[in-house]
Write an enzyme that holds these catalytic residues in place. Structure first.
Site, short mmCIF file in Angstrom:
data_model
loop_
_atom_site.label_atom_id
_atom_site.label_comp_id
_atom_site.label_asym_id
_atom_site.label_seq_id
_atom_site.Cartn_x
_atom_site.Cartn_y
_atom_site.Cartn_z
CG ASP A 1 -1.79 1.23 1.32
OD1 ASP A 1 -2.39 1.58 0.29
OD2 ASP A 1 -1.86 1.88 2.39
CB SER A 2 0.14 4.75 -0.75
OG SER A 2 -1.06 4.78 0.00
CE1 TYR B 1 3.00 5.42 -3.15
CE2 TYR B 1 1.88 3.54 -4.12
CZ TYR B 1 3.01 4.08 -3.53
OH TYR B 1 4.11 3.31 -3.33
N GLY B 2 -2.67 8.87 -3.89
CA GLY B 2 -3.94 9.31 -4.47
C GLY B 2 -3.89 10.65 -5.18
CB CYS C 1 -2.76 1.15 -2.64
SG CYS C 1 -2.90 2.89 -3.01
CG ASN C 2 -9.35 1.27 -3.24
OD1 ASN C 2 -10.33 0.89 -3.85
ND2 ASN C 2 -9.08 0.85 -2.01
CD GLU D 1 -2.23 8.88 6.23
OE1 GLU D 1 -1.55 9.90 6.02
OE2 GLU D 1 -2.15 7.84 5.56
CB CYS E 1 -10.06 5.17 -0.05
SG CYS E 1 -8.57 5.85 0.72
CB THR E 2 -6.37 1.80 2.33
OG1 THR E 2 -5.87 3.10 2.06
CG2 THR E 2 -5.85 0.81 1.32
CG HIS E 3 -6.67 6.01 4.84
ND1 HIS E 3 -5.91 5.38 3.88
CD2 HIS E 3 -5.78 6.68 5.63
CE1 HIS E 3 -4.63 5.66 4.07
NE2 HIS E 3 -4.53 6.44 5.12
N1 DGL Z 1 -4.02 3.84 -0.04
C1 DGL Z 1 -4.67 4.90 -0.78
C2 DGL Z 1 -5.89 4.34 -1.49
O1 DGL Z 1 -6.46 3.34 -1.09
C3 DGL Z 1 -5.05 6.06 0.10
C4 DGL Z 1 -3.86 6.87 0.57
C5 DGL Z 1 -3.11 7.51 -0.57
O2 DGL Z 1 -3.63 8.39 -1.27
O3 DGL Z 1 -1.97 7.09 -0.77
O4 DGL Z 1 -6.30 4.90 -2.47
#
Ligand code: DGL
Length: 262
Positions: A6-7, A38-39, A69-70, A148, A180-182
């Protein structure tokens, strides 16, 4: 081992779901904290980081890779599948299949980062399964930093969520993909704002269920994965106290994160 990247630390929602639903498989996790988020990055950059993440997981002995990561799943999964021989599971396919299967009125909402929403992948995949469906997408760039920061029940977070979710409420969707993971960490705030009748799809749980099913049909791969009998390992490219706290919150136990330079 099952490699997961994941990011950052949010992908641990996927690792946690895999640990619960696929017990007995050792995991190797890499969170690219040094380059998160990453988003908000370009496809080229996300793909470059994702390839480097896969290289690292393969060096660690991963025999299958889950892109937790999405943002990376939506922009880079095709390039990763072209480059690597191991099976690669993304978090988009399972969530879109679930959304198409459970939406009764065929009006589906998707929330995610800018990279995920701009890729339009959820929309395309859901419409491929359900051509008559209407898919409404909303990017929610402020949610990742709020999670976060640990602002999981602050007034400001609720206000911002209301603002993001209101247009989707107007569309009378009956299913909302948390792309999204969060976002699984905000489920308890999202559900009352969307209404109890709206199904929330947690892409981390759907990915773990998908992996469980996939491994059931792959006895040779299962044997290879379990040949490694050490404990699961969690690596990050940067380590700070909030990252450590969020990891422990997601796993509901203390998680040892090892910092590496990639
Ligand atoms: N892990 C990213 C996602 O699921 C969210 C955090 C990011 O933007 O890196 O899209």
């Amino acid at each position: 081992m099952i490699g997961i990247f994941d990011s950052g630390v949010g992908g641990m929602t996927v690792a946690r779901a895999i640990e619960k639903l696929c017990p007995g498989y050792p995991l190797v996790y890499f969170g690219d904290i040094a380059h998160t988020p990453y988003g908000s990055k370009s496809i080229d950059t996300i793909t470059r980081y994702s390839m480097r993440n896969c290289d690292f997981l393969l060096e660690q002995g991963a025999q299958i890779i889950v892109i937790a990561c999405n943002s990376a799943s939506s922009t880079s999964s095709d390039a990763l599948r072209k480059k690597y021989d191991v099976p690669i599971i993304d978090v988009i396919t399972p969530a879109t299949e679930k959304a198409a299967a459970i939406s009764r009125n065929k009006r589906v909402g998707v929330i995610g980062t800018r990279a995920t929403i701009n890729s339009t992948i959820y929309e395309k995949r859901i419409k491929k399964i359900l051509p008559e469906s209407k898919v409404y997408s909303q990017s929610c760039p402020l949610l990742v930093p709020l999670v976060e920061e640990g602002w999981l029940s602050k007034r400001e977070t609720k206000m911002i969520l209301r603002r993001y979710l209101y247009p989707l409420r107007l569309k009378k969707i009956d299913t909302l993909v948390l792309g999204c993971t969060h976002y699984p960490l905000l489920k308890d705030l999202i559900q009352p704002r969307m209404g109890q009748r709206v199904n929330l799809i947690d892409s981390s749980v759907e990915a773990a269920l998908f992996l469980q099913k996939y491994l059931t049909g792959m006895p040779d791969l299962r044997n290879k994965i379990t040949q490694h009998d050490g404990p699961s390992k969690f690596f990050v490219s940067d380590l700070t106290t909030p990252v450590q706290d969020l990891a422990s919150k997601i796993f509901c136990r203390n998680i040892h994160l090892e910092k590496i330079n990639v």
